[in-house]
Scaffold this motif. Structure first.
Motif, PDB file in Angstrom:
ATOM      1  N   ALA A  71     -63.014 -38.019 -45.292  1.00 53.83           N
ATOM      2  CA  ALA A  71     -64.127 -37.198 -44.836  1.00 53.83           C
ATOM      3  C   ALA A  71     -64.848 -37.770 -43.617  1.00 53.83           C
ATOM      4  O   ALA A  71     -65.647 -37.073 -42.997  1.00 53.83           O
ATOM      5  CB  ALA A  71     -65.126 -37.005 -45.974  1.00 53.83           C
ATOM      6  N   ASP A  72     -64.563 -39.041 -43.249  1.00 53.27           N
ATOM      7  CA  ASP A  72     -65.274 -39.562 -42.084  1.00 53.27           C
ATOM      8  C   ASP A  72     -64.793 -38.926 -40.776  1.00 53.27           C
ATOM      9  O   ASP A  72     -65.260 -39.238 -39.703  1.00 53.27           O
ATOM     10  CB  ASP A  72     -65.194 -41.105 -42.012  1.00 53.27           C
ATOM     11  N   THR A 132     -72.733 -32.900 -40.029  1.00 52.66           N
ATOM     12  CA  THR A 132     -71.951 -32.019 -40.902  1.00 52.66           C
ATOM     13  C   THR A 132     -71.945 -32.564 -42.320  1.00 52.66           C
ATOM     14  O   THR A 132     -72.088 -31.811 -43.293  1.00 52.66           O
ATOM     15  CB  THR A 132     -70.505 -31.909 -40.374  1.00 52.66           C
ATOM     16  N   ARG A 133     -71.789 -33.901 -42.449  1.00 55.55           N
ATOM     17  CA  ARG A 133     -71.726 -34.466 -43.798  1.00 55.55           C
ATOM     18  C   ARG A 133     -73.039 -34.264 -44.551  1.00 55.55           C
ATOM     19  O   ARG A 133     -73.048 -33.945 -45.734  1.00 55.55           O
ATOM     20  CB  ARG A 133     -71.337 -35.949 -43.730  1.00 55.55           C
ATOM     21  N   HIS A 157     -73.553 -31.991 -47.954  1.00 58.10           N
ATOM     22  CA  HIS A 157     -74.161 -32.567 -49.144  1.00 58.10           C
ATOM     23  C   HIS A 157     -75.319 -31.681 -49.627  1.00 58.10           C
ATOM     24  O   HIS A 157     -75.411 -31.350 -50.810  1.00 58.10           O
ATOM     25  CB  HIS A 157     -74.646 -33.980 -48.840  1.00 58.10           C
ATOM     26  N   ASP A 204     -64.807 -26.979 -47.757  1.00 59.33           N
ATOM     27  CA  ASP A 204     -65.446 -28.214 -48.204  1.00 59.33           C
ATOM     28  C   ASP A 204     -64.819 -28.693 -49.519  1.00 59.33           C
ATOM     29  O   ASP A 204     -64.767 -29.880 -49.800  1.00 59.33           O
ATOM     30  CB  ASP A 204     -66.950 -27.976 -48.379  1.00 59.33           C
TER      31      ASP A 204
END
Lengths: 282, 441
Positions: B25-26, B32-33, B37, B121
Motif C-alpha cells: 500500500a505504500d 490517499t492513505r 482510512h 480499496d
C-alpha cells in the motif's frame, strides 16, 4: 360520429416510434380499455412514420419525443394533412409534452430553432429557464367540465419538459397549478396554468400515461366521440390517485418550497454584495 | 440459501499467483492513505448503524478528503469498465470470471465514483473489472484509464434523470474520443451505442436481441431507420440489421451470438453452456468473452469460466417466502422487463415489486412501455412502494392484480403454482433484506 352501439370508436396512435418516449402507449391502452369495460367497440390504429394517417379517426393521440423526432413528426403530419382535416371536423386531438407543443403555432425544434407547428392550438412554446421534472397537481380550470357540465376532478401526473408555453386568446388552460411547473408562464391574470384546450383539441405537459391517472379526462376525451358515458369501476385508478395525493405529491411540494426559498436567499445574497461593492467603490 | 450480503468484492476463480497483486500500500500517497482510512471508519460506522452496507458512504468520505483517490487506486492495474442501461452487473460478474485469477470488482452494483473507490480499496488485484453508471463513464474512464470498455446498450431508463438516450450516447462518444487507445467492445445492434463507439477502437458484438423502441431514428441525421433488412448467416445472425439512407448502418459484428454459442472474429464457431437463465444472458456472455479475449484470454477458456457463473449479486437466487419458494428476478426498465417476462413460464404465478425512489427513477411512466399484456387473464401480485401504479397498469393490461405491501402475505394470497418474483432495483434490494430477516423485517 359513432354513438354507443354503432361502429367502433377509432383511436389513432400517431407515430409512436417518433412520439413515444415516455410510456405514451398507455393512453391508447387506457382509452380502448375504458370503452371495452363499457362493452363499446374500440379500434386502435397505430400509425408509424411512412404510413398514411386515417382520415376517419375519432381520437388522435400524440405523445412526447426528443427535439429531432418532434420536428420530423410535424413535417410528416403537415404533408399527410389528415390530422389537421380531422381536427377541422371536430375529432379529438390529444397532444402530450412534445405532442402538445407541436399542436401550437410555434415551438423550438432541432437546435432550439423556432419551428412552425400545426396551429391547432393557439399557443407558442419557448424555453424554460430550468427543466421542469416532477410530480404535478393541478385543479381543473374554469370552464373545463365533463360532458354533462360537471367540473373535472384535479389533474394528477408527472412532468418532464423544458418548454415554456404561452396561451393565446383562442386557447384556454386545462388546469391551474397547485404543485409543479406546467406551462411555466403565468396567464394574463397571473395564474400558473397547465395545458391548453381549444374545442376538441387538448394539450398537456402531464406526460406519458396521463389518462391512466386521470380517468375523468379520459372519459371527457372519449365523450367527444360517444356522447356522455356511464360510470365504470374505478377502484384501482382512484386508489392510485389517493396514493399520489397522500404519499407522493407532498414530497414534491416540499422540494419545490425548498427550491423557491433557495432562489429567494440567492437573490437577497446578491443584493447586499452589490450594495457593498457600491459602498467600497465610493 | 445463498446470502447476498456475504458476497465478496473479490472473485477468485483460480489459484492466486503473486504477480496478480499490486505492490504494498505504500504505493499510495499519504493523503490517499489517510482518506482511505477515514473512509473505512465511516463505512464501518454506517454499517453498524444499520444504514446499509456502507460502501457508498465510505467512498464518498474518501473522495471528499482526496478527490484523486480513484486514479491513485486504479494506477498500475489493468481495468475493464462495463456500462449500458441493462445487464451491467451481470456482465461485470461475467467479465471478472472470464479473466480468471484475482480481480477487483464492484460486484454489488455501487457503480459511481464512491462505490468503485471502495471496491479498489478492498482488493489489490492487478485486474479491475468495474461497472460504471452510464452518465459517469467519462469520470470513471479519466480516473481508471481502462484498456477495455464494454458498451452494452442504451435504452430508455430513468428519463427524469438522464432525459434522453441520444444525450448519453454523445457523452460516451466524447469519452471514447478522449482516450483513443481504449478498445470499446460495443453492441453493433444498438444504433446509439454504435454511433458512440465509432469514435473509439470498436470490437463489434451482436448479442442477438433487438430492442427497437429507442432506436427508431438515425442518431446521426434524424431520418427514420430501416430495420427491415435481414442479416446474413443463420440463427441469430439472420436477425434484422438496421441502416439509414445517410449511409450509417449496423457494423458487421466481430462476435455474433448463434443458436448454441458464438461466432468468433476468425469465423470459427465456439459452443458454450451457461448456468444463468435467459437469452439476454447469452448475449451478455459474449460481451464478456470478447472483453476477455481483448485482454489476452483464449476464447475457449473465457467461455468455460463464464459458463460456470451461477448467481450475480443475489439475482436469479431463490427466495423462501415462509415456505413458498420463488426465484427472484431483477428488471429495471422496459427492455429489462420484456426480457424478464419472456423468462416466466405460462403456469407460473407472478408477484411484481415496483418502487420509484431516486435509484429507480421517480417517474413510473415506463410501466406502460412494458408488455404486461402478456399476463392478461392471470392473477398477478403487486407490491412495492408503487404497487398502486402497477395495479392500474395490470388492470388495463387485462390481468387481475392482488395488491399487498407485505411480500410474505402476498405469497399466501396468490393462487397455487410455481411462483416467480420480479422487482425493480430498490424493491429487489428490500425483498432480499426482508426475507433474510434483516433490516426491514
Amino acid at each position: 360520429m359513432p354513438g354507443p352501439g354503432t361502429s367502433a370508436v377509432r383511436i389513432v396512435h400517431v407515430y409512436p416510434n417518433l412520439l413515444g418516449t415516455y410510456g405514451d402507449a398507455g393512453n391508447a391502452i387506457v382509452l380502448c380499455a375504458r370503452l371495452r369495460l363499457r362493452e363499446l367497440p374500440c379500434e386502435l390504429i397505430v400509425v408509424e412514420p411512412g404510413q398514411a394517417l386515417p382520415r376517419e379517426g375519432d381520437v388522435y393521440l400524440l405523445g412526447g419525443g426528443e427535439d429531432a423526432k418532434q420536428t420530423a413528426a410535424v413535417q410528416m403530419m403537415r404533408e399527410d394533412g389528415a390530422l389537421v382535416a380531422a381536427a377541422g371536423r371536430g375529432a379529438a386531438v390529444v397532444g402530450i409534452c412534445a405532442g402538445y407543443q407541436l399542436l401550437g403555432t410555434t415551438f423550438l425544434g432541432v437546435g432550439g430553432i423556432p419551428t412552425e407547428g400545426l396551429g391547432l392550438l393557439d399557443v407558442t412554446t419557448g424555453r424554460l429557464e430550468r427543466r421542469a421534472v416532477g410530480n404535478v397537481l393541478a385543479r381543473a380550470a374554469a370552464g373545463v367540465v365533463g360532458p354533462e357540465g360537471e367540473p373535472l376532478p384535479d389533474l394528477i401526473g408527472f412532468e418532464n419538459h423544458g418548454g415554456a408555453t404561452v396561451l393565446g386568446s383562442a386557447a384556454r388552460p386545462l388546469g391551474i397549478m397547485e404543485i409543479g411547473v406546467g406551462n411555466g408562464v403565468p396567464s394574463t391574470t397571473g395564474q400558473a396554468t397547465e395545458g391548453a384546450v381549444q374545442g376538441s383539441v387538448f394539450g398537456t405537459y402531464l406526460h406519458g400515461p396521463a389518462l391512466a391517472l386521470n380517468p375523468a379526462l379520459a372519459d371527457l376525451i372519449l365523450s367527444t366521440a360517444t356522447g356522455p358515458l356511464g360510470p365504470i369501476d374505478d377502484t384501482l385508478p382512484e386508489a392510485l390517485r389517493r396514493h399520489r395525493r397522500l404519499h407522493v405529491l407532498p414530497a414534491t411540494e416540499r422540494a419545490g418550497r425548498v427550491r423557491s426559498v433557495v432562489k429567494l436567499l440567492r437573490r437577497k445574497d446578491s443584493a447586499p454584495s452589490g450594495a457593498s461593492a457600491t459602498l467600497s467603490g465610493r | 440459501m445463498f446470502l447476498p450480503g456475504h458476497y465478496p468484492d473479490r472473485v477468485t476463480t483460480a489459484p492466486e499467483r503473486t504477480d496478480d497483486r499490486l505492490p504494498a500500500a505504500d504505493r499510495l500517497g499519504l493523503r490517499t492513505r489517510i482518506a482511505l482510512h477515514a473512509g473505512r471508519l465511516a463505512g464501518g460506522l454506517s454499517r453498524r448503524l444499520g444504514r446499509g452496507s456502507g460502501v457508498v458512504v465510505r467512498g464518498r468520505v474518501v473522495l471528499a478528503l482526496d478527490p484523486d483517490a480513484l486514479s491513485a487506486l486504479a494506477s498500475g492495474r489493468r481495468s475493464v469498465v462495463i456500462t449500458g442501461t441493462n445487464g451491467k452487473s451481470t456482465t461485470t460478474r461475467l467479465v471478472a470470471a472470464a479473466l480468471g485469477g484475482s480481480v477487483a470488482t464492484n460486484s454489488t452494483g455501487a457503480n459511481m465514483g464512491p462505490g468503485i473507490v471502495s471496491a479498489l480499496d478492498d482488493c489489490d488485484a492487478r485486474s479491475a473489472v468495474l461497472e460504471a453508471d452510464e452518465l459517469h463513464v467519462p469520470s470513471v474512464m479519466r480516473a481508471t484509464r481502462p484498456e477495455v470498455v464494454v458498451a452494452l446498450n442504451l435504452t430508455r431508463d430513468q428519463l427524469d434523470r438522464t432525459h434522453e438516450v441520444s444525450r448519453t450516447s454523445q457523452v460516451w462518444a466524447r469519452a471514447f474520443t478522449a482516450q483513443p487507445g481504449v478498445v470499446v467492445v460495443a453492441n453493433a445492434a444498438d444504433p446509439h451505442v454504435a454511433d458512440a463507439a465509432s469514435s473509439g477502437r470498436p470490437i463489434w458484438v451482436d448479442p442477438g436481441l433487438r430492442w427497437t423502441e429507442d432506436a427508431s431514428v438515425c442518431p446521426r441525421c434524424g431520418a427514420v431507420l430501416d430495420w427491415s433488412q435481414p442479416g446474413a448467416g443463420s440463427g441469430t445472425e439472420a436477425l434484422s440489421r438496421w441502416s439509414c439512407r445517410c449511409g450509417f448502418a449496423m457494423p458487421t459484428p466481430d462476435y455474433a451470438l448463434t443458436a448454441d454459442g458464438v461466432r468468433l472474429p476468425d469465423g470459427a464457431h465456439l459452443a458454450f453452456d451457461l448456468r444463468l437463465p435467459g437469452e439476454v444472458n447469452r448475449g451478455n456472455a459474449i460481451f464478456a468473452i470478447a472483453a476477455a479475449v481483448a485482454l489476452g484470454v483464449p476464447a475457449e477458456q473465457a467461455a468455460d469460466r463464464v459458463g460456470a457463473v451461477e448467481v450475480v449479486d443475489g439475482r436469479y437466487a431463490t427466495l423462501d417466502l415462509d415456505g413458498r419458494q420463488a426465484p427472484l428476478l431483477l428488471a429495471k426498465n422496459p427492455a429489462g422487463w420484456a426480457a424478464a417476462l419472456s423468462m416466466i413460464p405460462d403456469d407460473a404465478v407472478m408477484a411484481i415489486g415496483i418502487n420509484a425512489r431516486i435509484a429507480d427513477g421517480t417517474d413510473t411512466s415506463w410501466l406502460w412501455d412494458v408488455p404486461f399484456e402478456r399476463l392478461a387473464g392471470r392473477v398477478v401480485g403487486a407490491t412495492g412502494d408503487r404497487r398502486d401504479d402497477l395495479a392500474v397498469r395490470l388492470h388495463y393490461a387485462g390481468a387481475t392484480p392482488v395488491v399487498e405491501a407485505d411480500l410474505v402475505r402476498l405469497a399466501h394470497l396468490l393462487p397455487e403454482g410455481p411462483m416467480v418474483v420480479a422487482a425493480n432495483y430498490t424493491a429487489f434490494r428490500e425483498m432480499r433484506r426482508y426475507v433474510e430477516g434483516g433490516l426491514n423485517a
